[in-house]
Motif scaffolding. Structure first.
Motif, PDB file in Angstrom:
ATOM      1  N   ARG A 128      81.359  33.310  39.824  1.00  0.00           N
ATOM      2  CA  ARG A 128      80.147  34.056  40.208  1.00  0.00           C
ATOM      3  C   ARG A 128      79.808  33.811  41.681  1.00  0.00           C
ATOM      4  O   ARG A 128      79.464  34.733  42.417  1.00  0.00           O
ATOM      5  N   ASP A 129      79.924  32.569  42.123  1.00  0.00           N
ATOM      6  CA  ASP A 129      79.624  32.243  43.522  1.00  0.00           C
ATOM      7  C   ASP A 129      80.586  32.951  44.477  1.00  0.00           C
ATOM      8  O   ASP A 129      80.178  33.423  45.535  1.00  0.00           O
ATOM      9  N   ARG A 147      82.147  35.797  43.898  1.00  0.00           N
ATOM     10  CA  ARG A 147      81.751  37.222  43.900  1.00  0.00           C
ATOM     11  C   ARG A 147      80.482  37.435  44.723  1.00  0.00           C
ATOM     12  O   ARG A 147      80.376  38.400  45.466  1.00  0.00           O
ATOM     13  N   ASP A 148      79.509  36.526  44.555  1.00  0.00           N
ATOM     14  CA  ASP A 148      78.244  36.647  45.288  1.00  0.00           C
ATOM     15  C   ASP A 148      78.447  36.567  46.796  1.00  0.00           C
ATOM     16  O   ASP A 148      77.701  37.189  47.554  1.00  0.00           O
TER      17      ASP A 148
END
Length: 97
Positions: free
Chosen positions: A66-67, A69-70
């Motif tokens: 997620r990090d 992608r963020d």
């Protein structure tokens, strides 16, 4: 017309430095032994990761996917490998169809 000295290697390094990418490709095993912070640091520094997945991908990548992608990076699972790229490096999957 005067002569001049053009050092293409120096120009290439200068462009690479300006883009901020390390230009490094890191091969590794995603098995839970390397911490999520280390994978994030490598991608943040501009490296592309090619990780052989040894276990459940969702569990193993949950700490950093997620990090990544963020921050604008990309992740693709392909034939037992997780390919992770930093922002600005796209993974072309068009030929997989």
């Amino acid at each position: 017309m005067g002569s001049f000295d053009l050092d293409l290697g120096a120009v290439e390094r200068e462009i690479s430095d300006e883009e901020g990418g390390s230009g490094e490709v890191v091969l590794g095993v995603l098995d839970g032994e390397t911490g999520s912070a280390e994978w994030q640091r490598l991608v943040r520094d501009g490296a592309v990761l090619v990780l052989s997945v040894d276990g459940d991908l969702n569990d193993l990548a949950s700490g950093f996917a997620r990090d990544i992608r963020d921050m604008g990076g990309h992740l693709v699972h392909f034939r037992g490998f997780l390919i992770v790229t930093p922002p600005g490096v796209l993974i072309d999957t068009d030929r997989l169809d």
